[in-house]
Design a protein around this motif. Structure first.
Motif, PDB file in Angstrom:
ATOM      1  N   GLY A   1       0.830  -1.197   0.000  1.00  0.00           N
ATOM      2  CA  GLY A   1       0.000   0.000   0.000  1.00  0.00           C
ATOM      3  C   GLY A   1       0.861   1.242   0.000  1.00  0.00           C
ATOM      4  O   GLY A   1       1.983   1.239  -0.500  1.00  0.00           O
ATOM      5  N   THR A   2       0.354   2.341   0.574  1.00  0.00           N
ATOM      6  CA  THR A   2       1.107   3.592   0.695  1.00  0.00           C
ATOM      7  C   THR A   2       1.025   4.084   2.123  1.00  0.00           C
ATOM      8  O   THR A   2       0.086   3.793   2.856  1.00  0.00           O
ATOM      9  N   ARG A   3       2.050   4.855   2.502  1.00  0.00           N
ATOM     10  CA  ARG A   3       2.184   5.404   3.855  1.00  0.00           C
ATOM     11  C   ARG A   3       2.043   4.309   4.911  1.00  0.00           C
ATOM     12  O   ARG A   3       1.350   4.443   5.916  1.00  0.00           O
ATOM     13  N   LEU A   4       2.748   3.218   4.659  1.00  0.00           N
ATOM     14  CA  LEU A   4       2.693   2.101   5.600  1.00  0.00           C
ATOM     15  C   LEU A   4       3.554   2.338   6.829  1.00  0.00           C
ATOM     16  O   LEU A   4       3.578   1.501   7.742  1.00  0.00           O
ATOM     17  N   ASP A   5       4.267   3.477   6.861  1.00  0.00           N
ATOM     18  CA  ASP A   5       5.032   3.814   8.055  1.00  0.00           C
ATOM     19  C   ASP A   5       4.114   4.098   9.234  1.00  0.00           C
ATOM     20  O   ASP A   5       4.569   4.130  10.388  1.00  0.00           O
ATOM     21  N   GLN A   6       2.815   4.293   8.984  1.00  0.00           N
ATOM     22  CA  GLN A   6       1.866   4.553  10.055  1.00  0.00           C
ATOM     23  C   GLN A   6       1.252   3.272  10.630  1.00  0.00           C
ATOM     24  O   GLN A   6       0.470   3.334  11.574  1.00  0.00           O
ATOM     25  N   VAL A   7       1.576   2.131  10.056  1.00  0.00           N
ATOM     26  CA  VAL A   7       0.978   0.863  10.507  1.00  0.00           C
ATOM     27  C   VAL A   7       1.626   0.415  11.814  1.00  0.00           C
ATOM     28  O   VAL A   7       2.862   0.367  11.931  1.00  0.00           O
ATOM     29  N   ALA A   8       0.797   0.085  12.788  1.00  0.00           N
ATOM     30  CA  ALA A   8       1.295  -0.418  14.082  1.00  0.00           C
ATOM     31  C   ALA A   8       1.198  -1.936  14.149  1.00  0.00           C
ATOM     32  O   ALA A   8       2.178  -2.614  14.489  1.00  0.00           O
TER      33      ALA A   8
END
Length: 799
Positions: free
Chosen positions: A539-546
């Motif tokens: 996906g995109t902006r997966l740096d926000q996934v916890a």
């Protein structure tokens, strides 16, 4: 014919600069006394005429008169030095076509040396088509001889009038082009010359533009370096000069074969006036053409032949504008979009009429606009060839014009009014700018947005304001009431931001407050194979996934990467319940973001990865060597040896003809697909030489994996790949020995194995071919390899 024309302005400028005489150039209109076929520059200053034309109560200098009409009152005099030794009679001759000799009373004369008789005042008679001004030496019978020549063969003088007028127009265009470049350096000339060339209808030689200003003009006007393109205005004037386009030569000049657009700097027939006027040469008189250069109230005459004051004495022939209906400039607008009425120095871009910019024929040109109160407003304009149009120096204010109007360019072409193109004018409005849609502003990137509501044409600048700092923004589209922008949000934290829209005609910029948001994760898929403890979230902006929870099993982020335009986040779990996830099982995963938001994601468990276990392997040395090296570690394999190994399918894996086996060494980016042979669906065998498959530098742990239908299994250990030096000799003399060979840098140390005898280290990057070593009591020399220090390599002592 290769032709050109040097304008008087350029010539005088070059003369003042100290430039040597220009190379001889061919001239469109020329008469040479010594050699009629030869042409020379119009670089001799002749007399100056002071001429004016009166019509309908208005008197204009000749420089502002493109055409004459029946009944016009012409006043002309010649300015000669007080010390003028030779006397000239000024003759004004009206012509009425090539086949119709003019009557005798159509010739008017003045005695230039007598102040009371030096000026001719004549009215254009009905039926006249051309007008010539001639300077005739004051000798007995000279004027009668000129009159007889004109009446005897009027067509020659009609043609001379046409050619001289066309030469004058072409000279004016070239002069305007060169003068616009005079004060510019090479870079400035190259930048402005394309627009100048379009406006004035000329084709410059690019090499000339790179020259210094003091030599550029001469280059532009020599030989065929400049060609004036055809344009509708000059064509229409050419037809007016020549009458109906029945002349074959005139028609030929408008074709590529005749030189149109390639060589001729004038649109019209190119003639050799030596042959036209040469028929009238006599023992008493000769005719010399004079090129007119119009400057305000005067008309300067330039000659290309030295006048003779002995017999045959020279008669100077100059042309006045034709007597014909006006050929109004076919000017058209090149900008179709609305223009902001309040823009400083507003440019009205036009094309199609180069003489608007090269001559003074157009006068009192203005932009006519109907104001908000219904009154007609007039705004003077100034022609600017370098910008390609007319510039409105002082424009309206919102109080007088309103939000929108139409402006029409108009003026006088000599005595005749002309209407130019119309322009849509936009003005500021009270409408507030707003977002056209609900697309959120996302920090970390340039976000495109569209604003609607105001007058886009009047927007001068849009900037982003944040924490007191302003950043200019790029306007991608500016049309009607729409503004397409890119909002620079890189390096900006989420929160409120302000767009400042500054418009011409408005006192203060309009402020539009928006909120910049952090981009939420957009989830595409979660790729997980049955039995795996590791999956990949795409996906995109997966740096926000916890976390990601699937079937009661929680996966946590490990490694974030990118493939193309998508993020790829590797997620792992250590929970044993992952074994309960079966192939083909569909379930909904729950992705929890760092800010607490949750996003559902439909997920399907893929089939288990292919798996195979190692059955056996065998190593075949590369060939006989002078000093063989023994490897004590059964897992170590020389990279030059042939390695064969067999594998057995595990779990639900079945080998097919499409099954592939990949190998790799220490560098994971270097992998090789091997051809395999199948014993059956459960057993496969592969054979390869590591240094051929993976390169001569390959070393370290050697692994393999099975690939089935594009799905790769786990990497499995196969062997430890080592590189061996090539030992060519091992000789001893007493207790001292020498080890010789190549690639000795692959050895880390050499030892005897004896207690108390230190190992001999091999330096990094060792480039030598011999290593001195002691004799060992055990009879073997121990080698420590850089690729596998624990491989227990050794060689035997020579017997």
């Amino acid at each position: 014919m290769d032709i050109s024309l040097i304008s008087p302005a350029i010539h005088r400028w070059l003369s003042r600069a100290g430039v040597a005489r220009l190379a001889t150039v061919a001239v469109a209109v020329s008469v040479a006394v010594a050699s009629p076929a030869a042409a020379s520059d119009f670089d001799l200053a002749g007399p100056v005429l002071r001429a004016s034309v009166a019509r309908g109560g208005v008197t204009l200098p000749l420089s502002q008169v493109p055409d004459l009409a029946t009944g016009d009152r012409i006043t002309v005099a010649v300015e000669l030095p007080r010390q003028q030794g030779a006397r000239y009679r000024l003759v004004l001759a009206f012509l009425r076509g090539a086949t119709n000799p003019p009557p005798k009373d159509w010739l008017f004369e003045a005695e230039s040396w007598k102040p009371k008789k030096a000026t001719i005042v004549a009215v254009v008679p009905e039926g006249a088509q051309q007008v010539l001004a001639l300077l005739v030496p004051d000798t007995k019978g000279a004027v009668d001889a000129v009159s007889g020549a004109i009446r005897g063969k009027p067509g020659a003088f009609v043609r001379a009038s046409q050619e001289l007028n066309q030469a004058m127009l072409g000279s004016a265009r070239l002069s305007a082009f060169a003068e616009a470049l005079r004060q510019r350096d090479a870079a400035g000339a190259a930048a402005v010359s394309p627009q100048l060339a379009t406006t004035l209808g000329v084709k410059p030689d690019p090499a000339c533009l790179q020259r210094q200003p003091d030599t550029r003009a001469g280059c532009l006007t020599q030989g065929s370096n400049v060609a004036v393109f055809a344009d509708s205005q000059t064509n229409s004037i050419a037809q007016t000069l020549a009458g109906a386009p029945a002349d074959i030569a005139l028609q030929l000049s408008g074709t590529p074969q005749g030189g149109y657009g390639y060589y001729s700097p004038y649109i019209g027939v190119v003639r050799d006036l030596a042959r036209i006027l040469g028929a009238f040469q006599s023992a008493q008189l000769q005719f010399i053409p004079a090129l007119s250069v119009q400057r305000g109230a005067t008309t300067e005459l330039l000659l290309n032949t030295v006048p003779s004051f002995r017999k045959p004495q020279s008669v100077l022939v100059a042309a006045l504008p034709p007597v014909a209906p006006p050929a109004l400039p076919p000017v058209e607008a090149t900008e179709r979009r609305a223009l902001c009425a309040y823009t400083p120095n507003l440019l009205l871009a036009v094309a199609g009429a180069p003489l608007l910019f090269a001559t003074d024929y157009a006068r009192q040109v203005a932009l006519r606009v109907r104001g908000k109160d219904g009154q007609t407003l007039e705004f003077p304009v100034v022609a600017d060839a370098a910008q390609g149009g007319y510039v409105v120096a002082t424009m309206a204010t919102p109080a007088t014009l309103g939000p929108g109007a139409t402006g029409t360019l108009h003026g006088l072409w000599g005595f005749t009014p002309f209407e130019g193109p119309s322009f849509r004018l936009a003005g500021t409005t009270d409408a507030a700018w707003r977002l056209a849609d609900t697309t959120p502003l996302v920090v970390g990137r340039d976000t495109p947005v569209t604003l609607v509501g105001g007058a886009a044409a009047c927007v001068a600048e849009v900037s982003l304001e944040r924490d007191g700092a302003r950043t200019p923004m790029t306007i991608a589209e500016q049309e009607g009431d729409r503004l397409a922008l890119k909002v620079p949000l890189t390096g900006i934290a989420p929160g409120p931001v302000t767009l400042l829209v500054r418009s011409y005609g408005a006192d203060q910029p309009q402020r539009l407050t928006l909120r910049a948001l952090s981009e939420g994760s957009r989830l595409t898929s979660f790729d997980l194979h049955a039995g795996d403890r590791e999956g990949v979230l795409v996906g995109t902006r997966l740096d926000q996934v916890a976390t990601l929870t699937l079937g009661g099993v929680t996966f946590r982020p490990q490694t974030l990467g990118r493939a193309g335009l998508a993020d790829r986040l590797v997620m792992t779990t250590d929970e044993g319940a992952v074994g309960a996830l079966r192939p083909g099982q569909q379930d909904q995963a729950t992705v929890t973001l760092a800010d607490g938001r949750t996003v559902p994601l439909k997920t399907r468990i893929a089939a288990a990865r292919p798996a195979a276990s190692l059955i056996a392997k065998s190593v075949e040395p590369a060939g006989a060597v002078a000093v063989p090296i023994s490897l004590g570690a059964p897992d170590a394999v020389p990279n030059s040896a042939k390695l064969s190994f067999s594998i057995r399918a595990q779990g639900g894996t079945r080998f097919t003809a499409d099954t592939k086996v990949e190998i790799r060494a220490l560098d994971p980016a270097v992998a090789k697909t091997l051809p395999v042979r199948l014993q059956d669906t459960a057993v496969a065998i592969a054979t390869f030489v590591p240094e051929e498959a993976l390169g001569g530098s390959a070393h370290g742990p050697l692994t393999y994996r099975v690939v089935e239908n594009g799905v790769a299994g786990d990497w499995m250990p196969l062997a430890t790949l080592v590189r061996l030096p090539t030992l060519t000799a091992f000789a001893c003399a007493g207790e001292s020995c020498v080890l010789s060979g190549g690639d000795l840098f692959l050895l880390q140390s050499v030892s005897t194995g004896a207690s108390g005898v230190p190992a001999i280290g091999v330096p990094d990057g060792f480039a030598g071919t011999t290593i001195p070593v002691p004799r060992a009591p055990s009879g073997r020399l121990l080698l420590q390899l850089r690729d596998a220090p624990n491989a227990a390599a050794s060689i035997g002592y020579p017997r």
